[in-house]
Design an enzyme around this catalytic site. Structure first.
Site, PDB file in Angstrom:
ATOM      1  N   CYS A 104      37.657  37.399  33.771  1.00  0.00           N
ATOM      2  CA  CYS A 104      38.961  36.820  34.104  1.00  0.00           C
ATOM      3  C   CYS A 104      38.904  36.538  35.592  1.00  0.00           C
ATOM      4  O   CYS A 104      38.869  37.453  36.402  1.00  0.00           O
ATOM      5  CB  CYS A 104      40.115  37.768  33.785  1.00  0.00           C
ATOM      6  SG  CYS A 104      41.707  37.103  34.297  1.00  0.00           S
ATOM      7  N   CYS A 109      42.642  39.854  32.999  1.00  0.00           N
ATOM      8  CA  CYS A 109      43.035  39.821  31.601  1.00  0.00           C
ATOM      9  C   CYS A 109      41.856  40.327  30.767  1.00  0.00           C
ATOM     10  O   CYS A 109      40.698  40.005  31.057  1.00  0.00           O
ATOM     11  CB  CYS A 109      43.407  38.403  31.189  1.00  0.00           C
ATOM     12  SG  CYS A 109      44.835  37.781  32.083  1.00  0.00           S
TER      13      CYS A 109
END
Lengths: 204, 119
Positions: A104, A109
């Site tokens: 990410c 994330c």
């Protein structure tokens, strides 16, 4: 020695979190029991074993694997794992020709329901930057060397889409059942920076 | 994007599965953001924007950002989103922080730290 031993001042971060937490609880915006339950979940209940169960099922059950590749959120939900943020899961299948790797680049994330919370290196600036620029070098640092003709695909997670890598089933694992197979699946293999463990050779 | 800094290589080493949270405040900050979002005070993509903003700001400020400061970014994002959304005021947060600081300094070692009165 004085009679009273007062506490040392608390660190700034601790004070700021206590301020947030106490005000939000007083306003009734968060429930302290729900906070404790959530922390316990991520400290003890959710982790890479969930993802390993998904991978092992896919290795053993071709119908499940097809469902996993077409609608990962639903297939993962079949095993009782579901996301809290309404994110969509996508499963990326490694093949002899394609190796997938997840990053990410903006924040961190990560597919919480199947892997738990991310390791420290996943949240580091060097990984975020270098996974995209020089994935082969990053893989080498994790001890993974791929043939030059294997294509490496790097996938950038977002708040809405989280990726899980479906690694290739290790050779020599044909005799293993689903439970034993799940023991070979490492967290790193599901991020795409590692490979599953090789099965232990049985002496016959 | 900056060129990769090869001096950072040793710091990107894989960790064995250590504790999920290094300190309790990290767990508390984590849980507050997740619960506020689940309770509808902001969406998760909104949260990710705030967090990404803090991480980018830390990088611009020249920090190494090796992953160990992740929850410091998280905490700043949380303070910003609750004040931007007018869930809490900056002033209330600062006052309450001062109260906790006072309480901690005046609590005998080993006793739980409590605020004197409801604010």
């Amino acid at each position: 020695m004085s009679k009273h031993h007062h506490n040392a001042p608390l660190p700034d971060t601790v004070l700021r979190v206590k301020a947030l937490e106490s005000l939000l609880i007083e306003k009734g915006l968060v429930d302290p029991e729900a906070l404790d339950e959530l922390i316990d979940t991520y400290e003890t209940k959710v982790g890479p074993r969930n993802g390993a169960a998904v991978v092992a099922r896919a290795w053993c059950d071709d119908n499940y694997k097809q469902r996993l590749l077409t609608d990962a959120s639903a297939a993962i939900g079949e095993l009782g794992f579901s996301g809290r943020q309404g994110e969509d899961m996508v499963v990326l299948e490694n093949t002899p020709d394609v190796h997938n790797m997840v990053v990410c680049t903006l924040c961190s994330c990560y597919p919480w329901p199947v892997l738990g919370l991310p390791p420290v290196w996943y949240k580091s600036a060097p990984y975020r930057a270098r996974a995209v620029i020089e994935p082969r070098a990053v893989l080498a640092e994790f001890g993974v060397t791929l043939d030059d003709d294997v294509e490496i695909r790097v996938w950038d997670s977002t708040a809405e889409i989280r990726y899980l890598v479906l690694p290739m089933r290790p050779t020599g694992s044909d005799d293993l059942d689903e439970h034993a197979l799940s023991g070979l699946v490492t967290r790193d293999s599901m991020i795409g920076v590692g490979l599953p463990q090789a099965p232990v050779q049985q002496n016959r | 994007m900056n060129a990769p800094d090869l001096s950072l290589l040793p710091d990107m080493r894989r960790d064995d599965a250590g504790p999920v949270f290094a300190e309790p405040w990290q767990a508390q900050a984590f849980a507050l953001a997740v619960r506020l979002s689940e309770n509808g005070h902001f969406t998760w993509p909104e949260w990710a924007d705030y967090l990404a903003h803090e991480i980018a700001a830390a990088r611009r400020a020249g920090t190494l950002d090796l992953g160990d400061t992740y929850y410091e970014h998280w905490l700043r994002a949380l303070e910003r989103i609750v004040t931007d959304k007018q869930i809490l005021t900056t002033r209330a947060l600062e006052e309450r922080k001062r109260c906790w600081d006072e309480a901690a300094r005046h609590t005998e070692h080993g006793k739980p730290i409590e605020l004197a009165d409801n604010q």
